[in-house]
Design a protein around this motif. Structure first.
Motif, PDB file in Angstrom:
ATOM      1  N   PHE A 108      18.004 -20.948  -9.150  1.00 29.96           N
ATOM      2  CA  PHE A 108      17.584 -19.552  -9.253  1.00 29.96           C
ATOM      3  C   PHE A 108      18.797 -18.674  -9.565  1.00 29.96           C
ATOM      4  O   PHE A 108      19.569 -18.324  -8.683  1.00 29.96           O
ATOM      5  CB  PHE A 108      16.897 -19.124  -7.952  1.00 29.96           C
ATOM      6  N   ASP A 113      13.761 -16.000 -12.943  1.00 35.67           N
ATOM      7  CA  ASP A 113      13.545 -17.351 -12.409  1.00 35.67           C
ATOM      8  C   ASP A 113      12.685 -17.304 -11.147  1.00 35.67           C
ATOM      9  O   ASP A 113      11.768 -18.112 -10.969  1.00 35.67           O
ATOM     10  CB  ASP A 113      14.883 -18.016 -12.075  1.00 35.67           C
ATOM     11  N   PHE A 150      11.762 -26.143 -13.706  1.00 37.42           N
ATOM     12  CA  PHE A 150      13.106 -26.060 -14.282  1.00 37.42           C
ATOM     13  C   PHE A 150      13.596 -27.371 -14.903  1.00 37.42           C
ATOM     14  O   PHE A 150      14.521 -27.355 -15.717  1.00 37.42           O
ATOM     15  CB  PHE A 150      14.101 -25.609 -13.201  1.00 37.42           C
TER      16      PHE A 150
END
Length: 339
Positions: A108, A113, A150
């Motif tokens: 993050f 994000d 991610f």
């Protein structure tokens, strides 16, 4: 602006340049400078930075937000999502600290994000709520979701190596080398800058495979605890995290919780077990109940044991899939434990 396509960015700046002198009109352009500069390379005879400076009269460079503030927003959002009792009761703060500090926090970098992650996590949490129960472990769900958002290439490969991630270590040299090589290969899908964090998440999620990364791995004595905690490392729970539902032929946590809640009521418990038998789920239910035998109060042992004996003549004759333990053996083990 930086969320537009390259052509759209060019058109936007051309429009602003052509109409910048409208009276009483002020344009506020929000963008990440390097992305926009790269998109303007084809239309400017001078450097993109100089081109932007000729259009933008007053520039404000916003500094990168401190990690502590980003994490504060993230953790506040997680608190809101996990506040329901059925989710919160499976949340182990100590284990969460290990998972978060070792790997999760490093993914993050911006508020974008955080918000993108919380939105998708909120949706998946709603899928696993079930009649006052929660069908997965919230910490594992968060960590798996981090990989899905991610590190999508790695996430897709995890399902293919379930046998390595959830089974006990095979110490034969050929099999061990093959498994190690398989895991090392899929870890190469992660960019080198993030690889150590993805590896830490995998180690925390899948203790049986920890030996691949230099650890000792965990023995079979933890299996029942992993199942009770609905951990992704248990082979009977693993598929839920990738299908986002209870697989066909399995039993939900809500149904397990109901059977345990009826431990003191012989008649209703028998009716529930017979209903599961009608759905061809009695064998699976008995297999799962064995892991919860130590959570049945001794005060309820007599009605619970009697209910199991009441359905003794109705047990399925064949066990489904690759199970080697028959239904009557599961019942015998539960009774033996309670006695």
């Amino acid at each position: 602006v930086d969320r537009l396509s390259a052509n759209e960015i060019k058109y936007l700046f051309q429009l602003v340049k052509a109409n910048a002198d409208f009276p009483n009109m002020v344009y506020l352009l929000l963008f990440q400078r390097d992305i926009v500069e790269n998109s303007l390379q084809d239309i400017s005879p001078i450097s993109c930075r100089e081109f932007i400076e000729k259009i933008v009269q007053v520039g404000f460079d916003i500094p990168r937000m401190e990690r502590s503030r980003i994490e504060k927003v993230l953790l506040s959002g997680l608190d809101d999502l996990l506040s329901e009792k059925e989710v919160e009761q499976r949340f182990d703060q100590q284990r969460w600290g290990n998972v978060f500090l070792a790997g999760v926090r490093h993914y993050f970098e911006t508020l974008r994000d955080v918000h993108r992650f919380l939105s998708t996590l909120s949706f998946h949490i709603s899928l696993f709520r079930n009649k006052g129960s929660f069908d997965v472990n919230p910490i594992d769900l968060i960590a798996i979701e981090v990989l899905r958002v991610f590190e999508p290439d790695l996430y897709k490969k995890l399902f293919e190596v379930k046998h390595i991630l959830t089974q006990q270590r095979d110490r034969s040299s050929s099999t061990e080398n093959e498994h190690r090589q398989t895991i090392e290969t899929i870890m190469q899908l992660v960019p080198e800058t993030q690889r150590q964090y993805a590896q830490e998440i995998i180690k925390q999620l899948f203790p049986p495979a920890e030996w691949v990364f230099g650890g000792h791995g965990y023995g079979s004595g933890f299996d029942e605890q992993w199942y009770r905690d609905l951990r992704v490392c248990h082979p009977n729970v693993f598929d839920r995290y990738f299908h986002f539902a209870i697989p066909e032929g399995d039993i939900s946590q809500a149904e397990i919780d109901r059977l345990l809640a009826l431990a003191d009521n012989r008649e209703i418990l028998v009716a529930e077990l017979r209903a599961l038998n009608q759905r061809n789920l009695l064998f699976v239910a008995l297999d799962r109940l064995e892991a919860y035998a130590d959570q049945i109060k001794l005060d309820n042992a007599v009605p619970f044991i009697t209910a199991l004996l009441d359905i003794g003549d109705e047990l399925p004759e064949e066990q489904p899939g690759f199970y080697f333990i028959t239904a009557d053996v599961h019942i015998a083990r539960i009774i033996n434990f309670l006695l």
